[in-house]
Design an enzyme around this catalytic site. Structure first.
Site, PDB file in Angstrom:
ATOM      1  N   ASN A  44      51.053  21.684  21.696  1.00  0.00           N
ATOM      2  CA  ASN A  44      50.871  21.607  23.144  1.00  0.00           C
ATOM      3  C   ASN A  44      51.109  20.180  23.814  1.00  0.00           C
ATOM      4  O   ASN A  44      51.293  19.243  23.228  1.00  0.00           O
ATOM      5  CB  ASN A  44      49.474  21.816  23.658  1.00  0.00           C
ATOM      6  CG  ASN A  44      48.303  20.922  22.561  1.00  0.00           C
ATOM      7  OD1 ASN A  44      48.630  20.451  21.360  1.00  0.00           O
ATOM      8  ND2 ASN A  44      47.273  20.625  23.184  1.00  0.00           N
ATOM      9  N   GLU A  46      50.625  18.086  27.205  1.00  0.00           N
ATOM     10  CA  GLU A  46      49.965  17.936  28.282  1.00  0.00           C
ATOM     11  C   GLU A  46      50.817  17.089  29.514  1.00  0.00           C
ATOM     12  O   GLU A  46      51.685  16.327  29.069  1.00  0.00           O
ATOM     13  CB  GLU A  46      48.469  17.330  28.163  1.00  0.00           C
ATOM     14  CG  GLU A  46      48.035  18.397  27.186  1.00  0.00           C
ATOM     15  CD  GLU A  46      46.275  18.021  26.810  1.00  0.00           C
ATOM     16  OE1 GLU A  46      46.053  16.713  27.054  1.00  0.00           O
ATOM     17  OE2 GLU A  46      45.800  18.751  26.540  1.00  0.00           O
ATOM     18  N   CYS A  55      51.025  25.129  26.482  1.00  0.00           N
ATOM     19  CA  CYS A  55      50.573  25.500  25.074  1.00  0.00           C
ATOM     20  C   CYS A  55      51.235  25.499  24.117  1.00  0.00           C
ATOM     21  O   CYS A  55      52.639  25.789  24.242  1.00  0.00           O
ATOM     22  CB  CYS A  55      49.760  26.810  25.398  1.00  0.00           C
ATOM     23  SG  CYS A  55      48.432  26.864  26.432  1.00  0.00           S
ATOM     24  N   GLU A  57      51.865  27.787  21.608  1.00  0.00           N
ATOM     25  CA  GLU A  57      52.353  29.042  21.396  1.00  0.00           C
ATOM     26  C   GLU A  57      53.719  29.259  22.410  1.00  0.00           C
ATOM     27  O   GLU A  57      54.683  29.895  21.905  1.00  0.00           O
ATOM     28  CB  GLU A  57      51.303  30.185  21.804  1.00  0.00           C
ATOM     29  CG  GLU A  57      49.954  30.067  20.782  1.00  0.00           C
ATOM     30  CD  GLU A  57      49.010  29.071  21.368  1.00  0.00           C
ATOM     31  OE1 GLU A  57      49.376  28.114  22.257  1.00  0.00           O
ATOM     32  OE2 GLU A  57      47.962  29.657  21.085  1.00  0.00           O
ATOM     33  N   CYS A  86      45.366  31.515  24.564  1.00  0.00           N
ATOM     34  CA  CYS A  86      44.934  31.969  25.927  1.00  0.00           C
ATOM     35  C   CYS A  86      45.585  33.098  26.422  1.00  0.00           C
ATOM     36  O   CYS A  86      46.495  33.765  25.766  1.00  0.00           O
ATOM     37  CB  CYS A  86      45.107  30.400  26.678  1.00  0.00           C
ATOM     38  SG  CYS A  86      46.946  30.549  27.099  1.00  0.00           S
ATOM     39  N   CYS A  89      49.255  32.661  27.115  1.00  0.00           N
ATOM     40  CA  CYS A  89      50.266  32.840  25.963  1.00  0.00           C
ATOM     41  C   CYS A  89      50.341  34.149  25.333  1.00  0.00           C
ATOM     42  O   CYS A  89      51.252  34.628  24.955  1.00  0.00           O
ATOM     43  CB  CYS A  89      49.765  31.804  24.937  1.00  0.00           C
ATOM     44  SG  CYS A  89      49.902  30.142  25.411  1.00  0.00           S
TER      45      CYS A  89
HETATM   46  N1  THU Z   1      46.164  25.125  24.367  1.00  0.00           N
HETATM   47  C1  THU Z   1      46.719  25.603  23.481  1.00  0.00           C
HETATM   48  O1  THU Z   1      48.007  24.628  23.024  1.00  0.00           O
HETATM   49  N2  THU Z   1      47.105  26.923  23.350  1.00  0.00           N
HETATM   50  C2  THU Z   1      46.095  27.771  23.588  1.00  0.00           C
HETATM   51  O2  THU Z   1      46.454  29.000  23.524  1.00  0.00           O
HETATM   52  C3  THU Z   1      44.886  27.320  24.508  1.00  0.00           C
HETATM   53  C4  THU Z   1      44.918  25.951  24.850  1.00  0.00           C
HETATM   54  C5  THU Z   1      46.001  23.603  24.702  1.00  0.00           C
HETATM   55  C6  THU Z   1      46.309  23.403  26.271  1.00  0.00           C
HETATM   56  C7  THU Z   1      45.708  22.095  26.482  1.00  0.00           C
HETATM   57  O3  THU Z   1      46.512  21.074  26.072  1.00  0.00           O
HETATM   58  C8  THU Z   1      44.660  21.955  25.388  1.00  0.00           C
HETATM   59  O4  THU Z   1      44.899  23.173  24.504  1.00  0.00           O
HETATM   60  C9  THU Z   1      43.335  22.123  25.757  1.00  0.00           C
HETATM   61  O5  THU Z   1      43.075  23.350  26.618  1.00  0.00           O
END
Ligand code: THU
Length: 129
Positions: A44, A46, A55, A57, A86, A89
């Site tokens: 991930n 940000e 994300c 994935e 999520c 994704c």
């Molecule tokens: N996140 C992912 O990388 N994958 C997911 O399927 C759910 C959330 C990350 C996004 C963000 O940087 C952190 O988790 C918190 O939401």
């Protein structure tokens, strides 16, 4: 080359260490096995403008597709508490591989669960429409 589940989980756990997550402090790593036998990873990433976060994935999928991969077989996803992907994704994974196998693991790469994407995304909207 055959990549087993343990190797895929370890690759995902390693990828999580590259996470750029100063806002959530939640690291996620993904490792995607393709039809050519290669593994593509993602973490991930940000942003100070929170909505631009991507994300792990989706980074892994976009890495694979942008390198010319056509077939996605399975994805391992590792995070604290072995979180499930999520909804966004799940939708992106479905676009390229409705039959994908999704393997969940914790941040140490320990196996937690295995699911078929079909079960994680019922009644999907896809390219067929
Ligand atoms: N996140 C992912 O990388 N994958 C997911 O399927 C759910 C959330 C990350 C996004 C963000 O940087 C952190 O988790 C918190 O939401």
């Amino acid at each position: 080359m055959s990549v087993d589940q343990t190797a895929l989980l370890n690759a995902a756990a390693d990828a999580a260490w590259h996470a750029y997550s100063p806002y959530s402090r939640f690291r996620v790593g993904a490792a995607l096995l393709t039809g050519s036998g290669k593994v593509f990873t993602g973490c991930n990433v940000e942003n100070a403008s929170y909505g631009l976060t991507i994300c792990a994935e989706r980074v892994a999928v976009f890495n694979a597709i942008s390198e010319g991969e056509k077939e996605l077989l399975s994805i391992a996803i590792c995070s604290d508490g072995a979180a499930y992907p999520c909804g966004a994704c799940r939708q992106v994974l479905h676009e390229f591989s409705p039959g994908l196998v999704v393997i969940l693991g914790d941040s140490a790469g320990n196996h937690s669960d295995q699911q078929n994407l079909k079960d994680l995304l019922p009644d999907p909207f896809g390219p067929g429409f």
